[in-house]
Design an enzyme around this catalytic site. Structure first.
Site: not given
Length: 337
Positions: A95, A139-141
């Protein structure tokens, strides 16, 4: 005269191959079953039984970018099925173009079903539990459970798919992850090496068999074993320090254990190690010899092992890119902050 000269050599070669198959099996290396029923028994989860409708739903959700806060990131972003099940970068990017804060590399999703534990620190037991993590990770989806359910529930196409996949048509976050997990369980890649272990002594070339022998004799199979040729939790490093340990701050779980990655399709999954610090397979093999085995492998031994490792390239399942359901007026909009 030629026939009588060659015959003993052919017999000797056959005996050598058969012996190597036995050595490989004794070292714990196990083939992916060629029998569909045996394979299904191996990959199925009694708590989340595989069925065709669930796998198709899981495939759609695996490619579904609307399961991210921004509507841009899907599971396939970091586990790209066209590029070995990885993203091809040292540290996963999520993200708002955020790199993994610990500089962790994305492991391949292919053959993840054979891993004893999921994530580099082994914190989750199976692919269903693992699927829940990246969706929620900032920090991902970066999506919440509630937002994920709202997005998926708002689309009529998904409502119908959940009815066919589960006994109860209610859409929950756990079912979203379970469907993704069911799809991931089908992502297995049998290779020529599996045929060799199953008794086809001609499935590997003489050079590949020589590399396998070194792989076994040097002790590589002590950790890279089982059907997954990896997947257990092991101390890392063991003998000597890992030369790129300062890339990121990951040191394993609280016991210093790190998940052993699968070696299946290893030629397609660079960069290597948990922090993606090594791009050369030859260098990775040499480092593993030093850090884990205390073995200073020479160039010929490294090249021979790499030749064997390339025989682990498997047959990728054919994946047809899904047509995802249309949004409705009630579908929550993307959020870019």
């Amino acid at each position: 005269m030629k026939k009588t000269t060659l015959l003993p050599l052919i017999i000797l070669s056959s005996f050598a191959s058969a012996s190597l198959v036995d050595d490989a099996k004794n070292a714990g290396l196990t083939p992916i079953p060629s029998d569909k029923a045996a394979l299904m028994k191996l990959i199925d989860n009694p708590k989340n039984p595989i069925n065709k409708a669930k796998v198709e739903l899981g495939k759609a959700l695996f490619f579904e970018p609307r399961l991210s806060k921004s509507n841009l990131i899907s599971c396939n972003t970091c586990h790209n099925l066209a590029t070995g099940g990885i993203d091809g970068v040292s540290a996963a990017i999520g993200h708002k173009w955020t790199a993994n804060p610990h500089h962790l590399n994305s492991p391949t999703v292919y053959n993840a079903v054979f891993m004893d534990r999921q994530f580099w620190d082994g914190r989750d037991p199976d692919v269903e539990a693992q699927a829940q993590g990246p969706m929620q990770a900032a920090p991902e989806m970066a999506i919440s459970k509630e937002m994920a359910v709202k997005r998926i529930s708002s689309m009529a196409g998904y409502q119908e798919q959940f009815k066919g996949a589960f006994d109860n048509p209610e859409i929950t976050f756990k079912k979203i992850a379970d469907a993704i997990g069911a799809f991931e369980r089908t992502l297995v890649t049998p290779s020529r090496f599996d045929k060799f272990l199953a008794g086809d002594e001609n499935a590997l070339s003489a050079d590949e068999q020589a590399g396998l022998k070194i792989f076994i004799d040097k002790g590589c199979a002590a950790c890279h074993t089982g059907v997954g040729i990896g997947g257990s939790m092991q101390k890392f490093p063991v003998v000597k320090p890992y030369k790129y340990a300062d890339v990121g701050d990951f040191k394993g779980n609280k016991e210093g254990m790190v998940k052993t990655p699968t070696l299946r399709n290893i030629a397609h999954t660079a960069p290597y190690f948990h922090n993606g610090a090594v791009w050369s397979l030859e260098e990775a093999v040499k480092i593993m010899g030093e850090t884990q085995l205390g073995a200073d492998l020479n160039d010929k031994e490294v090249a021979s092992i790499v030749t064997f490792l390339k025989s682990l390239d498997g047959e990728m399942p054919t994946i047809t890119y899904p047509k995802l359901p249309a949004v409705s007026a009630s579908t929550p909009k993307p959020i870019d902050n």
